[in-house]
Scaffold this active site. Structure first.
Site, short mmCIF file in Angstrom:
data_model
loop_
_atom_site.label_atom_id
_atom_site.label_comp_id
_atom_site.label_asym_id
_atom_site.label_seq_id
_atom_site.Cartn_x
_atom_site.Cartn_y
_atom_site.Cartn_z
N TYR A 172 26.33 -27.06 37.95
CA TYR A 172 26.13 -27.86 39.16
C TYR A 172 26.21 -29.35 38.85
O TYR A 172 26.74 -30.14 39.65
CB TYR A 172 24.78 -27.53 39.81
N CYS B 158 23.87 -16.43 45.53
CA CYS B 158 23.06 -17.42 44.81
C CYS B 158 22.67 -16.92 43.42
O CYS B 158 22.06 -15.84 43.30
CB CYS B 158 21.81 -17.72 45.63
#
Length: 311
Positions: A172, A45
């Site tokens: 994203y 992450c």
């Protein structure tokens, strides 16, 4: 709101539910005490990666213990390879629900658990690294850098805002867009900012000259994942990171600092994105490339100062 909620085909990231603050004096109920708090991260992450970099740069490894989840996540959320020895949890979701039984969002990393109250203090990833530097200042290693100096905070915040919107979260927005317009909008903004950063780094070793700051910490995790994941998996393929000479050299320069390079796990990064995100990669096949030499000479020591950071 979930992390995949869309607005007109545009990706919308969920709001952070837990926003408690650890302070040096304990105002608000959470005093900075070594060993009291547990940082939960995934090596895959980018938001969690920031916290590992800062923890290492500041020498807070003993003050802030860390637990790492498995990179492969399913509908139950992040899983611990073995039950967490402190909390006993098998899934991160157990800690979220222990803190708020009515919680309905995604179970995200990084997050900070208080072993005294038995609840999550925060999953507010933009605030965690700042809090580590401020609240735990007394526990930092001698000579640790001031990543968020008072005289630069306004400028750092301004640059971080742009980088978050168009780069960190921008990849994203491109990868999860469900309309052509939303995708084009995100990709154009992403590469416009990368172009600006490329120009900025032509005369500066780091984003603010010859000193590392919070801005470098926030940009690096996206750059580390760019060619490995975002270029192909998220369709951010106008240019590679390696096609930006200054950014690519800058990323390798940071990678050479142990706090950055030794917290970068390309295997876990690639397995997480390609195996977990089956809506984008239904087969779950993990590509072998790209083959990049992150240890190649970067030559950045000739730009804007020596920048000696060994942590």
């Amino acid at each position: 709101m979930t992390a995949r909620e869309l607005d007109g085909g545009r990706f919308v990231r969920q709001a952070n539910r837990f926003t408690g603050t650890i302070t040096a004096d304990g105002e608000g109920g959470y005093p900075a005490e070594p060993g009291r708090y547990r940082l939960f991260v995934s090596l895959a992450c980018p938001w969690a990666h920031r916290t590992l970099i800062v923890r290492r740069l500041l020498g807070l490894e003993e003050a802030i213990p860390v637990a790492v989840v498995d990179p492969i996540r399913d509908e139950r959320g992040w899983r611990f390879p073995e039950p967490d020895p402190v909390t006993g949890a098998t899934f991160l979701s157990e800690l979220y629900l222990a803190s708020d039984p009515g919680y309905e969002g995604r179970y995200t990393v990084p997050c900070v658990w208080d072993t005294v109250t038995g609840r999550l203090v925060t999953n507010d990833f933009p605030a965690i690294t700042i809090m580590m530097g401020d609240a735990f200042a007394a526990f930092r290693s001698p000579g640790a850098p001031d990543l968020y100096p008072a005289e630069l905070r306004e400028e750092i915040d301004e640059l971080n805002g742009l980088v978050y919107t168009t780069v960190n979260n921008g990849v994203y927005k491109a990868g999860f867009a469900t309309s052509q317009d939303a995708y084009e909008e995100a990709v154009e903004a992403l590469f416009a900012t990368l172009g600006r950063l490329e120009e900025r780094l032509a005369s500066r070793r780091y984003l603010f000259g010859d000193r590392l700051t919070e801005a470098d910490v926030r940009l690096y995790p996206t750059l580390a994942r760019f060619d490995a994941v975002y270029h192909g998996h998220f369709k951010c393929n106008l240019r590679r990171l390696a096609d930006h000479p200054n950014l690519w050299g800058y990323a390798r320069d940071l990678y050479a600092i142990p706090a950055f390079g030794e917290t970068t796990d390309f295997d876990q990064i690639k397995r997480h994105y390609y195996v977990t995100q089956r809506d984008i990669n239904p087969s779950g096949v993990v590509p072998r490339g790209p083959l990049l030499d992150w240890t190649a000479p970067h030559g950045r020591n000739r730009v804007g100062g020596s920048g000696d950071h060994r942590s």
